[in-house]
Write a protein that holds these residues in place. Structure first.
Motif, PDB file in Angstrom:
ATOM      1  N   LYS A 231       0.821  -1.213   0.000  1.00  0.00           N
ATOM      2  CA  LYS A 231       0.000   0.000   0.000  1.00  0.00           C
ATOM      3  C   LYS A 231       0.856   1.266   0.000  1.00  0.00           C
ATOM      4  O   LYS A 231       2.028   1.251   0.384  1.00  0.00           O
ATOM      5  CB  LYS A 231      -0.942  -0.003   1.206  1.00  0.00           C
ATOM      6  CG  LYS A 231      -2.028  -1.071   1.122  1.00  0.00           C
ATOM      7  CD  LYS A 231      -2.954  -1.000   2.307  1.00  0.00           C
ATOM      8  CE  LYS A 231      -4.182  -1.886   2.112  1.00  0.00           C
ATOM      9  NZ  LYS A 231      -3.850  -3.287   1.855  1.00  0.00           N
ATOM     10  N   GLU A 232       0.233   2.362  -0.443  1.00  0.00           N
ATOM     11  CA  GLU A 232       0.846   3.682  -0.340  1.00  0.00           C
ATOM     12  C   GLU A 232       0.373   4.311   0.966  1.00  0.00           C
ATOM     13  O   GLU A 232      -0.827   4.361   1.235  1.00  0.00           O
ATOM     14  CB  GLU A 232       0.451   4.567  -1.517  1.00  0.00           C
ATOM     15  CG  GLU A 232       1.070   5.959  -1.462  1.00  0.00           C
ATOM     16  CD  GLU A 232       0.567   6.859  -2.587  1.00  0.00           C
ATOM     17  OE1 GLU A 232       0.948   8.049  -2.585  1.00  0.00           O
ATOM     18  OE2 GLU A 232      -0.200   6.373  -3.436  1.00  0.00           O
ATOM     19  N   SER A 253       8.212  -0.013   6.681  1.00  0.00           N
ATOM     20  CA  SER A 253       7.956  -0.038   5.237  1.00  0.00           C
ATOM     21  C   SER A 253       8.922  -0.987   4.538  1.00  0.00           C
ATOM     22  O   SER A 253       8.541  -1.684   3.586  1.00  0.00           O
ATOM     23  CB  SER A 253       8.063   1.375   4.654  1.00  0.00           C
ATOM     24  OG  SER A 253       9.408   1.830   4.636  1.00  0.00           O
ATOM     25  N   PHE A 258       5.715  -1.676   2.093  1.00  0.00           N
ATOM     26  CA  PHE A 258       4.775  -0.645   1.647  1.00  0.00           C
ATOM     27  C   PHE A 258       5.552   0.632   1.368  1.00  0.00           C
ATOM     28  O   PHE A 258       6.715   0.775   1.751  1.00  0.00           O
ATOM     29  CB  PHE A 258       3.646  -0.406   2.663  1.00  0.00           C
ATOM     30  CG  PHE A 258       4.095   0.044   4.033  1.00  0.00           C
ATOM     31  CD1 PHE A 258       4.280   1.383   4.323  1.00  0.00           C
ATOM     32  CD2 PHE A 258       4.313  -0.889   5.054  1.00  0.00           C
ATOM     33  CE1 PHE A 258       4.680   1.810   5.590  1.00  0.00           C
ATOM     34  CE2 PHE A 258       4.703  -0.481   6.323  1.00  0.00           C
ATOM     35  CZ  PHE A 258       4.897   0.870   6.587  1.00  0.00           C
ATOM     36  N   THR A 259       4.902   1.569   0.681  1.00  0.00           N
ATOM     37  CA  THR A 259       5.551   2.808   0.265  1.00  0.00           C
ATOM     38  C   THR A 259       5.106   3.958   1.157  1.00  0.00           C
ATOM     39  O   THR A 259       3.903   4.148   1.373  1.00  0.00           O
ATOM     40  CB  THR A 259       5.202   3.155  -1.192  1.00  0.00           C
ATOM     41  OG1 THR A 259       5.579   2.059  -2.036  1.00  0.00           O
ATOM     42  CG2 THR A 259       5.912   4.424  -1.639  1.00  0.00           C
ATOM     43  N   VAL A 260       6.060   4.727   1.664  1.00  0.00           N
ATOM     44  CA  VAL A 260       5.741   5.913   2.459  1.00  0.00           C
ATOM     45  C   VAL A 260       5.890   7.136   1.570  1.00  0.00           C
ATOM     46  O   VAL A 260       6.986   7.450   1.108  1.00  0.00           O
ATOM     47  CB  VAL A 260       6.660   6.047   3.683  1.00  0.00           C
ATOM     48  CG1 VAL A 260       6.213   7.220   4.552  1.00  0.00           C
ATOM     49  CG2 VAL A 260       6.672   4.763   4.498  1.00  0.00           C
ATOM     50  N   SER A 261       4.778   7.805   1.316  1.00  0.00           N
ATOM     51  CA  SER A 261       4.785   8.906   0.358  1.00  0.00           C
ATOM     52  C   SER A 261       4.967  10.271   1.001  1.00  0.00           C
ATOM     53  O   SER A 261       5.400  11.222   0.344  1.00  0.00           O
ATOM     54  CB  SER A 261       3.469   8.911  -0.427  1.00  0.00           C
ATOM     55  OG  SER A 261       2.375   8.990   0.470  1.00  0.00           O
ATOM     56  N   GLN A 262       4.645  10.382   2.293  1.00  0.00           N
ATOM     57  CA  GLN A 262       4.696  11.705   2.910  1.00  0.00           C
ATOM     58  C   GLN A 262       4.728  11.588   4.435  1.00  0.00           C
ATOM     59  O   GLN A 262       4.105  10.705   5.024  1.00  0.00           O
ATOM     60  CB  GLN A 262       3.460  12.522   2.494  1.00  0.00           C
ATOM     61  CG  GLN A 262       3.494  13.966   2.938  1.00  0.00           C
ATOM     62  CD  GLN A 262       2.331  14.757   2.353  1.00  0.00           C
ATOM     63  OE1 GLN A 262       1.470  14.210   1.676  1.00  0.00           O
ATOM     64  NE2 GLN A 262       2.303  16.053   2.616  1.00  0.00           N
ATOM     65  N   LYS A 280      -4.794  10.327   0.437  1.00  0.00           N
ATOM     66  CA  LYS A 280      -3.895   9.181   0.263  1.00  0.00           C
ATOM     67  C   LYS A 280      -4.724   7.918   0.422  1.00  0.00           C
ATOM     68  O   LYS A 280      -5.872   7.955   0.869  1.00  0.00           O
ATOM     69  CB  LYS A 280      -2.765   9.210   1.296  1.00  0.00           C
ATOM     70  CG  LYS A 280      -1.875  10.436   1.209  1.00  0.00           C
ATOM     71  CD  LYS A 280      -1.014  10.429  -0.035  1.00  0.00           C
ATOM     72  CE  LYS A 280      -0.186  11.692  -0.149  1.00  0.00           C
ATOM     73  NZ  LYS A 280       0.555  11.774  -1.418  1.00  0.00           N
ATOM     74  N   GLN A 281      -4.123   6.823   0.083  1.00  0.00           N
ATOM     75  CA  GLN A 281      -4.836   5.553   0.252  1.00  0.00           C
ATOM     76  C   GLN A 281      -5.036   5.235   1.725  1.00  0.00           C
ATOM     77  O   GLN A 281      -6.064   4.741   2.139  1.00  0.00           O
ATOM     78  CB  GLN A 281      -4.048   4.415  -0.410  1.00  0.00           C
ATOM     79  CG  GLN A 281      -4.749   3.059  -0.310  1.00  0.00           C
ATOM     80  CD  GLN A 281      -3.971   1.963  -1.006  1.00  0.00           C
ATOM     81  OE1 GLN A 281      -2.954   2.214  -1.627  1.00  0.00           O
ATOM     82  NE2 GLN A 281      -4.459   0.739  -0.894  1.00  0.00           N
TER      83      GLN A 281
END
Length: 332
Positions: A231-232, A253, A258-262, A280-281
């Motif tokens: 997941k994002e 992560s 999973f991806t850390v976007s912010q 965000k998701q």
């Protein structure tokens, strides 16, 4: 200039502690044992998870535990019974976020600027076998039977300075007034061997904690941490040390995938009356933060909190039991 102010602050801290330890200023005592859990620095060493762990372990052993807390930044005044262990009587705003989180773990909690008045209120409200004094290392007005000092291994206090040049509330050498040292985040320290070497040389009773993160929660349900895989994710928090939480999310992560976007950083004890998150998701925060967010917003923004806890060896609990039982015999 900061160093000059720090020197003045340090001298005042030394004088204050000596006034109590020499009996010039008197300490008040309770008829039951008091265990203090505190630290030398401001913010983010892991006192609250340790307090929750200690309270729950002692409860499992049959002790009736009550936490006494100042209730930092609460909107109520005076002495307030937050919880008797079965029911929570006030919202988080009147309890303070950390006492409220403890109460959510079925721990009796009373808050007051005077921890002595909080204790008297507790003793008159429900049975108590032992008090845990939250953030009590500098609260000299109340006598403690045991002082536990919490140390963040990633920020060794002996490398820091007193406020405002650094983050220390008292001189670093005042660790000698502790009876027990609990080390958190040793696995994240740059030089764990040097940290352990220093603390072992202190000749204090030493225990090392382990972090546990197995689930996330939206306060209605828990999910296994593997729910995050693929997941994002965005992350936010309002702690004394947001960087520690963000590093935890980064580490997870990599481990989970999973991806850390912010990352969004809020001030410590942030109220979340206004929270406008980018879409965000999914968002991750801490339990201390999520209890201050409305369920409507949690569901709208898909917010979860990491279920973070500490674990210590059984020797730690046994050590506390020995102290409690010995002090109870003295008081009887």
């Amino acid at each position: 200039m900061l160093n000059i102010v720090s020197n003045i602050y340090e001298k005042l801290a030394v004088i204050r502690r000596k006034l109590y330890y020499k009996g010039i200023l008197k300490q008040k005592k309770f008829p039951v044992p008091v265990i203090s859990i505190g630290n030398l620095s401001v913010g983010g060493t892991g006192k609250t998870p340790l307090t929750i762990f200690t309270a729950k372990k002692l409860q499992e052993k049959g002790y009736r535990v009550c936490v006494l807390s100042r209730g930092y930044r609460r909107k109520s005044r005076g002495t307030v019974v937050v919880s008797d262990g079965n029911s929570i009587f006030v919202p988080w705003e009147e309890a303070g976020d950390e006492p409220y989180l403890m109460a959510k773990n079925n721990i009796p909690v009373v808050v007051s600027h005077s921890r002595y008045e909080a204790g008297i209120k507790a003793l008159n409200s429900f049975p108590v076998d032992v008090f845990l004094l939250d953030d009590g290392f500098q609260h000299f007005q109340l006598y403690r039977d045991l002082d536990i000092l919490v140390v963040d291994a990633t920020k060794p206090f002996w490398e820091d300075k007193p406020l405002p040049a650094g983050r220390l509330r008292e001189p670093a050498e005042f660790y000698r007034y502790a009876d027990v040292i609990v080390v958190n985040r040793l696995n994240r320290a740059k030089n764990p061997e040097k940290v352990l070497e220093f603390l072992k040389n202190s000749e204090k009773q030493l225990f090392i904690s382990e972090e546990k993160i197995e689930n996330i929660t939206d306060l209605k349900k828990n999910k296994n941490i593997n729910f995050l895989k693929g997941k994002e994710v965005g992350a936010f928090s309002g702690l004394g040390n947001n960087g520690q939480f963000f590093q935890t999310v980064k580490d997870l992560s990599h481990k989970i995938g999973f991806t850390v976007s912010q990352f969004i950083s809020f001030p410590d004890h942030y109220s979340y009356k206004k929270l406008n998150l980018p879409k965000k998701q999914l968002w991750l925060t801490t339990e201390k933060d999520i209890i201050k967010i409305s369920q409507k917003q949690i569901e709208k923004d898909n917010i979860f909190a990491l279920k973070y806890s500490l674990n210590l060896p059984e020797d730690f609990v046994q050590y506390l039991e020995n102290i409690i039982n010995a002090e109870r015999l003295k008081k009887d």
